[in-house]
Design a protein around this motif. Structure first.
Motif, mmCIF file in Angstrom:
data_model
loop_
_atom_site.group_PDB
_atom_site.id
_atom_site.type_symbol
_atom_site.label_atom_id
_atom_site.label_comp_id
_atom_site.label_asym_id
_atom_site.label_seq_id
_atom_site.Cartn_x
_atom_site.Cartn_y
_atom_site.Cartn_z
ATOM 1 N N LEU A 64 1.501 -3.138 0.062
ATOM 2 C CA LEU A 64 1.274 -4.583 0.053
ATOM 3 C C LEU A 64 2.517 -5.274 0.599
ATOM 4 O O LEU A 64 3.609 -5.134 0.042
ATOM 5 C CB LEU A 64 0.983 -5.072 -1.368
ATOM 6 C CG LEU A 64 0.768 -6.580 -1.542
ATOM 7 C CD1 LEU A 64 -0.464 -7.054 -0.786
ATOM 8 C CD2 LEU A 64 0.653 -6.949 -3.023
ATOM 9 N N SER A 76 2.334 -8.746 1.878
ATOM 10 C CA SER A 76 2.289 -10.194 1.609
ATOM 11 C C SER A 76 0.968 -10.554 0.958
ATOM 12 O O SER A 76 -0.031 -9.857 1.100
ATOM 13 C CB SER A 76 2.460 -11.002 2.910
ATOM 14 O OG SER A 76 1.314 -10.895 3.731
ATOM 15 N N LYS A 77 0.984 -11.665 0.204
ATOM 16 C CA LYS A 77 -0.255 -12.275 -0.281
ATOM 17 C C LYS A 77 -0.012 -13.772 -0.381
ATOM 18 O O LYS A 77 1.046 -14.219 -0.804
ATOM 19 C CB LYS A 77 -0.708 -11.683 -1.612
ATOM 20 C CG LYS A 77 0.246 -11.805 -2.775
ATOM 21 C CD LYS A 77 -0.384 -11.209 -4.041
ATOM 22 C CE LYS A 77 0.615 -11.200 -5.188
ATOM 23 N NZ LYS A 77 0.020 -10.670 -6.435
ATOM 24 N N GLU A 78 -0.980 -14.532 0.063
ATOM 25 C CA GLU A 78 -0.822 -15.984 0.075
ATOM 26 C C GLU A 78 -2.108 -16.660 -0.359
ATOM 27 O O GLU A 78 -3.209 -16.147 -0.144
ATOM 28 C CB GLU A 78 -0.411 -16.470 1.477
ATOM 29 C CG GLU A 78 -1.407 -16.150 2.574
ATOM 30 C CD GLU A 78 -0.917 -16.564 3.954
ATOM 31 O OE1 GLU A 78 -1.611 -17.385 4.596
ATOM 32 O OE2 GLU A 78 0.136 -16.073 4.386
ATOM 33 N N ASP A 79 -1.965 -17.819 -1.000
ATOM 34 C CA ASP A 79 -3.122 -18.586 -1.461
ATOM 35 C C ASP A 79 -3.875 -19.167 -0.264
ATOM 36 O O ASP A 79 -3.265 -19.710 0.665
ATOM 37 C CB ASP A 79 -2.677 -19.723 -2.385
ATOM 38 C CG ASP A 79 -2.107 -19.209 -3.702
ATOM 39 O OD1 ASP A 79 -2.459 -18.078 -4.094
ATOM 40 O OD2 ASP A 79 -1.305 -19.927 -4.326
ATOM 41 N N LYS A 126 -7.223 -15.357 -2.122
ATOM 42 C CA LYS A 126 -5.929 -15.051 -1.516
ATOM 43 C C LYS A 126 -6.107 -14.146 -0.296
ATOM 44 O O LYS A 126 -7.073 -13.384 -0.204
ATOM 45 C CB LYS A 126 -5.015 -14.367 -2.536
ATOM 46 C CG LYS A 126 -4.697 -15.257 -3.733
ATOM 47 C CD LYS A 126 -3.656 -14.651 -4.662
ATOM 48 C CE LYS A 126 -3.345 -15.614 -5.818
ATOM 49 N NZ LYS A 126 -2.274 -15.125 -6.690
ATOM 50 N N PHE A 160 -4.544 -11.046 1.395
ATOM 51 C CA PHE A 160 -3.677 -9.901 1.158
ATOM 52 C C PHE A 160 -3.416 -9.202 2.487
ATOM 53 O O PHE A 160 -4.343 -8.995 3.276
ATOM 54 C CB PHE A 160 -4.336 -8.908 0.204
ATOM 55 C CG PHE A 160 -4.433 -9.373 -1.217
ATOM 56 C CD1 PHE A 160 -3.567 -8.893 -2.187
ATOM 57 C CD2 PHE A 160 -5.393 -10.299 -1.608
ATOM 58 C CE1 PHE A 160 -3.656 -9.307 -3.506
ATOM 59 C CE2 PHE A 160 -5.490 -10.732 -2.926
ATOM 60 C CZ PHE A 160 -4.616 -10.234 -3.871
ATOM 61 N N CYS A 161 -2.171 -8.808 2.712
ATOM 62 C CA CYS A 161 -1.824 -8.045 3.902
ATOM 63 C C CYS A 161 -1.286 -6.687 3.475
ATOM 64 O O CYS A 161 -0.296 -6.604 2.732
ATOM 65 C CB CYS A 161 -0.783 -8.779 4.751
ATOM 66 S SG CYS A 161 -0.231 -7.829 6.183
ATOM 67 N N TYR A 167 -5.830 -7.008 6.823
ATOM 68 C CA TYR A 167 -5.880 -8.240 6.026
ATOM 69 C C TYR A 167 -7.206 -8.325 5.266
ATOM 70 O O TYR A 167 -8.260 -7.945 5.781
ATOM 71 C CB TYR A 167 -5.739 -9.468 6.928
ATOM 72 C CG TYR A 167 -4.398 -9.566 7.623
ATOM 73 C CD1 TYR A 167 -3.342 -10.259 7.041
ATOM 74 C CD2 TYR A 167 -4.190 -8.956 8.857
ATOM 75 C CE1 TYR A 167 -2.102 -10.353 7.674
ATOM 76 C CE2 TYR A 167 -2.964 -9.039 9.498
ATOM 77 C CZ TYR A 167 -1.928 -9.734 8.897
ATOM 78 O OH TYR A 167 -0.701 -9.808 9.527
ATOM 79 N N ASP A 193 -4.355 -8.607 -8.178
ATOM 80 C CA ASP A 193 -3.482 -9.778 -8.077
ATOM 81 C C ASP A 193 -2.121 -9.539 -8.740
ATOM 82 O O ASP A 193 -1.141 -10.213 -8.409
ATOM 83 C CB ASP A 193 -4.181 -10.986 -8.715
ATOM 84 C CG ASP A 193 -3.537 -12.299 -8.327
ATOM 85 O OD1 ASP A 193 -2.969 -12.382 -7.213
ATOM 86 O OD2 ASP A 193 -3.583 -13.239 -9.133
#
Length: 510
Positions: free
Chosen positions: A269, A271-274, A280, A282-283, A338, A354
């Motif tokens: 993992l 990155s993760k962004e809202d 979210k 997830f990358c 992604y 999460d």
């Protein structure tokens, strides 16, 4: 001595199905959740009725156990007493009873072959099916039957290898012209080298323990017009190899893909962004020793260990944005995958997902799915019907169609959500509609705020008949839909009632 199967398959918390037919879930009684089942299996209770013994089961014996309170099912040669599991099964008791007292492997594969029955039903294992007696003279043994069936499919591929002082090149001859970089998946771990090539509904595997060490990075080339794949490995030492290595499990096999197990690699993992209040992006980063590209419209399985059991759920990869596919140059060997994932606070899988920290690892399977990219060729009208995170398979379909289909006249997306705050990538969708005049998007809300001036409600014949307007009476059309099971089932029925043919509809059923 009986060998208890290993815990290598995914876990049946996956109550989603990605197959055209799909089955519906049934409401479970209080105290019959997945977590309750896991507690029961760890309680020490005898779930087989055999007091810990493992037995060999004949076909005649298996057939006797065909009632709800005495139900044995065979899956891949192992027999399980599923009676204790009946009330915990998300698909309901009737679904299990379809295979009562018989070999349920084919039925299991049709519905959810990724489910980790070996782990979940480990305490229900009765034993192994007894070997069948020798076949009468003149009958084909199973291996010959398999070979005969295989001849009805594509021609069997072959492989070869050659070397220079510093390189080893493995060449796979597929004997097919429609081969590209997402047709082959390569994994190298320690001295194990694995290359799976997907050819229509078949899988060809090169699986060897290499005779010498290689460097982590390698390259994959495809010569599309002759169907040749070249995998170029870098030697750690510039010495001559006398052989490529020795064969491992299923090496040089060519079998229907449905008969292959899922293969996983650990991805990091990064990155993760809202994206919305509960969704979210997830990358995940592939290991440097893996080549994997997920074809348009296909999904993978994410696997996490939760309370000692491997739990799996299917997700469709997306791009990092709606515009990333249009960037030049497009890197052929992208190392990132992604996912747009909705977090359910009361769920079993997504809260654990999460909780992962940047740098943590999660297992990702090989791609699966029945969407065929050739359905988009020569298409004139593409209609997308999505509800909630059913939007995810549409992302790459949308990008591919707008970028690669010159015959395309229009693409329309009808996106169903509860509120404005639930709409994934709204600004990007509106920007794309402004930028590309072939694309239109309509948002439909079931619980809008007072000031909402757009469409309201749920999927309906009235909404669809207005939305699904062909650019001409004879235009080639494809309608894709994805969302919760009731949405998809209702949508399919409405589309058939509107006289669209099966060939004009593809449902991503989850």
């Amino acid at each position: 001595m009986l060998n208890v199967p290993s815990q290598s398959f995914p876990g049946p918390s996956s109550q989603q199905r990605i197959a055209s037919g799909g089955r519906s879930k049934v409401p479970l009684k209080q105290g019959r959740s997945l977590m309750d089942w896991i507690r029961l299996t760890k309680s020490g209770k005898d779930l087989t009725g055999l007091r810990g013994r493992l037995i060999e089961v004949t076909e005649e014996e298996l057939k006797k156990h065909n009632k709800k309170d005495d139900c044995w099912i065979c899956i891949r040669g192992f027999v399980y007493n599923v009676s204790p599991y009946m009330e915990y099964h998300p698909g309901g008791e009737d679904e299990l009873m379809r295979a009562a007292g018989s070999d349920g492997t084919d039925l299991f594969d049709q519905v959810h072959r990724w489910v980790n029955y070996e782990s979940m039903l480990k305490e229900c294992l009765v034993g192994r099916m007894a070997m069948k007696p020798a076949l009468p003279k003149g009958m084909l043994p199973q291996s010959q039957v398999t070979d005969t069936l295989a001849k009805e499919g594509p021609s069997s591929p072959s492989y070869d290898w050659f070397q220079t002082d510093s390189l080893v090149t493995i060449v796979i001859y597929t004997k097919q012209k429609d081969i590209n970089l997402d047709s082959v998946i390569v994994d190298h771990r320690d001295d194990s080298f694995r290359a799976e090539t997907v050819i229509k509904d078949y899988s060809y595997l090169v699986h060897v323990a290499l005779s010498h060490e290689i460097q982590e990075d390698f390259s994959v080339l495809v010569v599309e017009n002759v169907g040749k794949i070249e995998i170029i490995l870098k030697k750690k030492e510039n010495i001559s190899w006398k052989c490529l290595g020795h064969p491992l499990e299923n090496h040089n096999s060519f079998i229907p893909k449905k008969d292959t197990g899922l293969f996983y690699r650990k991805c990091q993992l990064v990155s993760k962004e809202d994206v919305t209040h509960d969704t979210k992006l997830f990358c995940l980063m592939l290991p440097p020793s893996t080549h994997l590209q997920v074809p348009v419209g296909q999904h993978v399985y994410l696997k996490l260990p939760i309370t000692g059991t491997e739990i799996v759920k299917p997700y469709t990869p997306v791009s990092d944005s709606l515009f990333s596919e249009f960037k030049e140059p497009v890197l052929p060997n992208n190392i990132y995958i992604y996912f747009l994932i909705k977090i359910y606070p009361a769920g079993f899988f997504t809260p654990e997902l999460d909780q992962l920290q940047i740098g943590d690892y999660i297992s990702v399977s090989n791609p699966e799915g029945n969407f065929i990219i050739s359905q988009l060729q020569e298409l004139e009208d593409l209609f997308l019907l999505a509800a909630g995170t059913g939007f995810t398979p549409m992302v790459k379909v949308l990008n591919y169609a707008l970028t690669n289909i010159p015959s395309l006249r229009k693409v329309k997306l009808m996106f169903f959500n509860k509120t404005e705050d639930d709409i994934i990538w709204r600004s990007q969708l509106e920007k794309l509609a402004f930028k590309d005049k072939r694309f239109e998007v309509e948002f439909v809300l079931s619980a809008p705020a007072y000031e909402w001036s757009g469409k309201q409600g749920y999927i309906s014949p009235a909404l669809l008949s207005e939305f699904l307007e062909r650019s001409s009476d004879t235009s080639r059309v494809l309608i894709c839909l994805c969302g919760p099971t009731p949405f998809t089932e209702q949508g399919m029925k409405m589309l058939h009632d509107l006289n669209f043919s099966k060939d004009e509809i593809h449902s991503f059923t989850a």
